[in-house]
Design an enzyme around this catalytic site. Sequence first.
Site, mmCIF file in Angstrom:
data_model
loop_
_atom_site.group_PDB
_atom_site.id
_atom_site.type_symbol
_atom_site.label_atom_id
_atom_site.label_comp_id
_atom_site.label_asym_id
_atom_site.label_seq_id
_atom_site.Cartn_x
_atom_site.Cartn_y
_atom_site.Cartn_z
ATOM 1 N N GLU A 1 -4.746 -9.769 0.161
ATOM 2 C CA GLU A 1 -5.582 -9.571 1.340
ATOM 3 C C GLU A 1 -7.032 -9.778 0.909
ATOM 4 O O GLU A 1 -7.477 -9.214 -0.088
ATOM 5 C CB GLU A 1 -5.412 -8.169 1.939
ATOM 6 C CG GLU A 1 -4.038 -7.907 2.523
ATOM 7 C CD GLU A 1 -3.903 -6.513 3.111
ATOM 8 O OE1 GLU A 1 -4.943 -5.895 3.427
ATOM 9 O OE2 GLU A 1 -2.762 -6.029 3.243
ATOM 10 N N GLU B 1 0.810 -1.216 0.000
ATOM 11 C CA GLU B 1 0.000 0.000 0.000
ATOM 12 C C GLU B 1 0.846 1.270 0.000
ATOM 13 O O GLU B 1 0.742 2.104 0.903
ATOM 14 C CB GLU B 1 -0.960 -0.014 1.201
ATOM 15 C CG GLU B 1 -1.994 -1.116 1.077
ATOM 16 C CD GLU B 1 -2.966 -1.162 2.254
ATOM 17 O OE1 GLU B 1 -2.745 -0.420 3.226
ATOM 18 O OE2 GLU B 1 -3.932 -1.941 2.200
#
Length: 991
Positions: A500, A429
Amino acid sequence: MNYNYHQDLNIVRMNTMPDRSYYIPCSPGDDTSSKEYNERVLLLNGSWQFAYFPSFSEASLESTPDNVLPVPSNWQMYGYDNHQYVNIDYPIPFNPPFVPKENPCGVYKRTFSVELTEKTRFYLNFEGVDSCHYVFLNGVFVGYSQVSHSTAEYDITSFLQDGENQIAVAVLKWCDGTYLEAQDKFRMSGIFRDVYVLRRPQQHVRHYVVQPSIQQESATVSFKFDDFGTALVKSVKVLDAEGRAVAQGETCDDTLSLTIENPVHWNAEQPYLYQMVLDTLQERIVDTIGIRTIATRGNVLLVNEQPIKLKGVNRHDSYPDTGYVASREQMVMDLQLMKQHNINAIRTSHYPNAPEFYHLCDEFGFYVIDEGDMESHGAWSSHGLRDNDWYALVHHDQQFQTAIVDRVQRLVTRDINRPCVVIWSLGNESGLGINTIAAVDAVRKLDSSRLLHYESKNFMPEDEGKFNFDIMDVESYMYPDLEYTEKLAQENKKPLILCEFAHAMGNGPGSLSEYYELFYRYDGFAGGFVWEWCDHAILQYDANGNAQYLYGGDFGEVLHDGNFCVDGLVYPDRTPHTGLLELKNCARPVHVTRDANTFWADNKLDFADLSDALSIVWTLEQNGTKIAEGSITDFSLAPHSKAQLPISLPYIDGSRIYLKFEYLQKAAHPLIPVGTSLGFDQFDLSTEDMNVSLPESHSAVTAEQTKTGWLVCGEAFSYHFKAKLGTFDSCVINGIECFARPAEFDIYRAPTDNDMGEAGIASYGQHSWNSLRLDAAHAYTYETSVEQSNTSVTITCPLSLVADRATPFCNIQAVYKVHGSGAIEASMHVSVRKDLDYLPRFGMRYFLTEDFQNCTYFGYGPQESYSDKHAGCYKSMFHAAVPELFENYIYPQENGSHYGTAECTLSNANTTLRAYSTKPFSFCASEYTREELAATKHHFELQRSGCTVWNIDYAMTGVGSGSCGPYTLEQYRLTEKEFVFDYTFFPQKKS
């Protein structure tokens, strides 16, 4: 102190040794890779003198600290500074390279003794320090390093004196590396991994790389050495698991190749390791080697040319009592739980884990996505509200390039020899920019034998069109909904990984089985990693010694993200959540399917034959009672193959007949005891529906009007129907009252973590549960009518469920028929308001006296179950005490419901209350009200209601994973606008 390396983006280290692969040397003739009981290792773990300073500018090396702190540890765990949990936002101003002037600093000191000789060099190693450290020996500056989760090694030979030496380490809470370490975790500081000094000969192997390749009947193991350019003689011997030499050689050069005939390959199911013994004249290095390859064919992920599925989780080094400190015992506990729950892959979110962790993954068999210590999504909100235009700011800003490249180089170089590592990940991220490309180039130069992963594709607007997303070897996504996930699986050109998914926060995740079904349906779908392994929380104890877990905001922090850190498959103490049991069965090693009277087994293992790995036992039950059983112990079935199961069942006739296949560990494994259950499949073989009939009774029933309703009496019972509520407010059996409060209609639930957005708690929505006032719904009744016969009384009560300022949520024609036996047949004809997307639940809530503690039910159990979360449950007759039905989530919420129930009883010493229906329903029995669960923020603050709360629900909306992932799928929401809820409520005195 006047040093300022920690605010210089061009300096990530000073005077450290070049990076090297991780190993621990020993003396010639020894046979250890351990730090303990190794004469070449001076382990500096233990008690250090410690001084805490509010800022680095105030820190001093001159005084002798009065306090003592254990190393490794985090100083916040010992009362210095405060804990802070932040997910995304930076805990400091976004002003790189600068950090706050009031930058807490811990100064560590201790002494150690060495004997200096001309032939010995000494290397000081720090395996993990957050966020950066300055090192001093005997008052002289040695060096500096940052990157919290990577090793820093210093040649300290010239700084030492014969005999006693004093080391001092100044550790800062923040440095410019903090901008690259915005991981979703508690932010802690200190020396949290091992510290030690290595005694090594003047000439030694500094770094080595082991690269296996596989031919048809052999394997080549290539070694590349760095021994400071000397012509050091290096002798290498490779031993098999029985200690027999299978290859050996010697060289003065920097390369060596050895051939192993008929090698045994390493994989996660059969983690066979060879031992490498690397000898030089004055030193030995012992390591392990796994013979395996990682590659792709088209869009399929291959290990040893065999397609595999990654059944993974994301894992932090996180423990409630030791913080970032991960002992071998703690790591083995994690891996044992994972193995026993069919997890075969780990993503090290979002930094390199402790070095020993990878050796354990080699030994026990796990595929690892090894991730760099890199996360900068704090830039997302650096200009106010979270704005995608700023997401990739750090990766776009070339002044961070040195630091970003350094992090991936440290990652790859340290762990390059670990067979468990099949994929490198640049980080998490952080967006895509020029620095990403530089990091990719750095990894490719260091290692071309593994695949490369990076999820983030956000970039700055000015970088539009500059990047080719093909630079990665896999396609990776976070939290796509099921529809989009299938689209990706159908269209992907590279292996698809969900790095994820299925956010496991609180009561969840829902729809795991649907994702796993897609994993297996598409060859190019390589699998996924549930977020995440463990709840992050800080352990404290109350005055009575009861454990209490604290999360963000409990430490006086202004900036925090609450309980978003409590999002794991296990509690902080590693007790499994029900979500882990769900995952276990979704990832079970065998799937059995039914075709008429034939049962087919599908081996979902990637390498092991079923006869070597598992035994299958089957059990036939009727109404929860075993009527037949058997086993299939030597059923040979190759991986990825399907065949008919050899099973002969007895004649079957009747209702509630269920066949269950259970898969038991057969092969010996250090983490899985033989006989451990690894999953199951269950089939309904009933030949007829259960005929639940009312007990015959010719006893008279009377109805007498009261001031507030009707009193209905029979031979051994009296019920009072309260007209204003549309329900009964009293239930007396043989003179004993069973109700603590009137029964209620219920369309709400205490929001789960996954409900917070739609409930209107996490963010206000125009149609959130709370804005709609669903939580305040109550009955508004119209004219009640009563019909009486000799053996029954029928009460008809039209009503609406309403709340202040809201139009009615639903209209209900409620009909209750009370029989002479005491049974109440309830029928609810329900019309739901058209503009309501769905209801959290619909049903009745009974408040029984608190002595109703014993529960028996036929439905999905034994753990809680919901419409989209019951793959880990099976149908049977279960018995439990009411407290045992409660799932004690750290953040209280809806829990303990049981889906697919046919009947349920609650009883005390005198009376049994039974509910049953011809259509499966959900129920919950608890000591807590939903109001208490919704209003309470910590598990240890809950107050029991003083009654047993019994919900009998027509339906309960599923749980989804909406705390970060997709909300509950449409098919698992209560969206019906017209339905009928029929059930029978039957109180009986115990005989």
